[in-house]
Design an enzyme around this catalytic site. Structure first.
Site, short mmCIF file in Angstrom:
data_model
loop_
_atom_site.label_atom_id
_atom_site.label_comp_id
_atom_site.label_asym_id
_atom_site.label_seq_id
_atom_site.Cartn_x
_atom_site.Cartn_y
_atom_site.Cartn_z
N HIS A 1 -3.52 -5.24 1.32
CA HIS A 1 -2.90 -5.59 2.60
C HIS A 1 -3.04 -7.09 2.86
O HIS A 1 -4.07 -7.53 3.38
CB HIS A 1 -3.56 -4.82 3.75
CG HIS A 1 -3.21 -3.38 3.80
ND1 HIS A 1 -2.29 -2.86 4.70
CD2 HIS A 1 -3.66 -2.32 3.07
CE1 HIS A 1 -2.18 -1.54 4.52
NE2 HIS A 1 -3.00 -1.20 3.53
N GLU B 1 -1.74 -8.81 5.16
CA GLU B 1 -1.79 -9.08 6.60
C GLU B 1 -3.19 -8.89 7.18
O GLU B 1 -3.48 -9.38 8.29
CB GLU B 1 -0.78 -8.19 7.34
CG GLU B 1 -1.20 -6.76 7.62
CD GLU B 1 -1.12 -5.81 6.42
OE1 GLU B 1 -1.35 -4.59 6.63
OE2 GLU B 1 -0.85 -6.27 5.29
N CYS C 1 0.84 -1.20 0.00
CA CYS C 1 0.00 0.00 0.00
C CYS C 1 0.88 1.26 0.00
O CYS C 1 1.46 1.61 -1.02
CB CYS C 1 -0.98 -0.04 1.16
SG CYS C 1 -2.37 1.11 0.97
#
Length: 200
Positions: free
Chosen positions: A180, A182, A103
């Site tokens: 993302h 994660e 990002c």
């Protein structure tokens, strides 16, 4: 075959705790879950925003051989983070260290390489289907996107509206994703495989 221990450095955002005049470096706890699944053999080390004069020697001291530029505040919000990460990119490319930008991290890669950013609609708290070399559905949490592909990079994924969602350097081990990994639960196998291809 990879034999050297992976020592992954992760950059951190700058946060301001309510009631305290103490800027703090921070990392989302989601990264532990993702890295445990994607690189269980790796040692991962948090990289404080030390500034351009110290960050390279800090990484040398800890023998960092992989880098993840994590998400967070936009470029321009934290001067210390911007300067630290730009110097870190210079350090990594001189040493041919694989880098993944997530990002904001992809935006940093792009501006470092001379590209501009633009404001986009419908890319915050939503999902996109990728087209290009990379495919699948990913999350989206950004209001800025690349205006064009930076020099020496290829576009490897776009969203449905044509925004650039992933890039890869044509020669060096540098890659950027606008989503993302994660924040996905369960962790996406495709993201694990993408990271392993870059890092292992």
């Amino acid at each position: 075959m990879q034999t050297k221990t992976l020592r992954v450095g992760l950059t951190m955002r700058v946060v301001h705790a309510q009631g305290y005049d103490e800027p703090r470096d921070a990392l989302a706890q989601d990264w532990r879950r993702f890295l445990d699944g994607a690189l269980p053999q790796a040692i991962w080390i948090l990289l404080p925003n030390l500034g351009p004069e110290r960050i390279g020697s800090y990484c040398d001291q800890w023998d960092i051989n992989r880098l993840i530029f994590t998400g967070g505040e936009d470029i321009g919000v934290s001067d210390s983070r911007d300067k630290t990460e730009l110097a870190l990119l210079d350090w990594a490319t001189l040493k041919d260290i694989p880098v993944l930008g997530i990002c904001r991290g992809m935006q940093l890669l792009s501006t470092w390489a001379g590209a501009d950013l633009k404001v986009v609609e419908n890319h915050v708290c939503t999902r996109h289907v990728l087209s290009g070399e990379l495919s699948g559905e990913v999350n989206s949490f950004h209001k800025l996107a690349l205006s064009d592909c930076p020099a020496s990079f290829d576009i490897i994924a776009r969203s449905e509206d044509g925004c650039i969602e992933a890039i890869r350097h044509v020669k060096k081990p540098l890659e950027g994703w606008m989503w993302h990994p994660e924040r996905e639960w369960p962790v996406q196998i495709a993201d694990i495989q993408r990271l392993q291809r870059l890092f292992i």
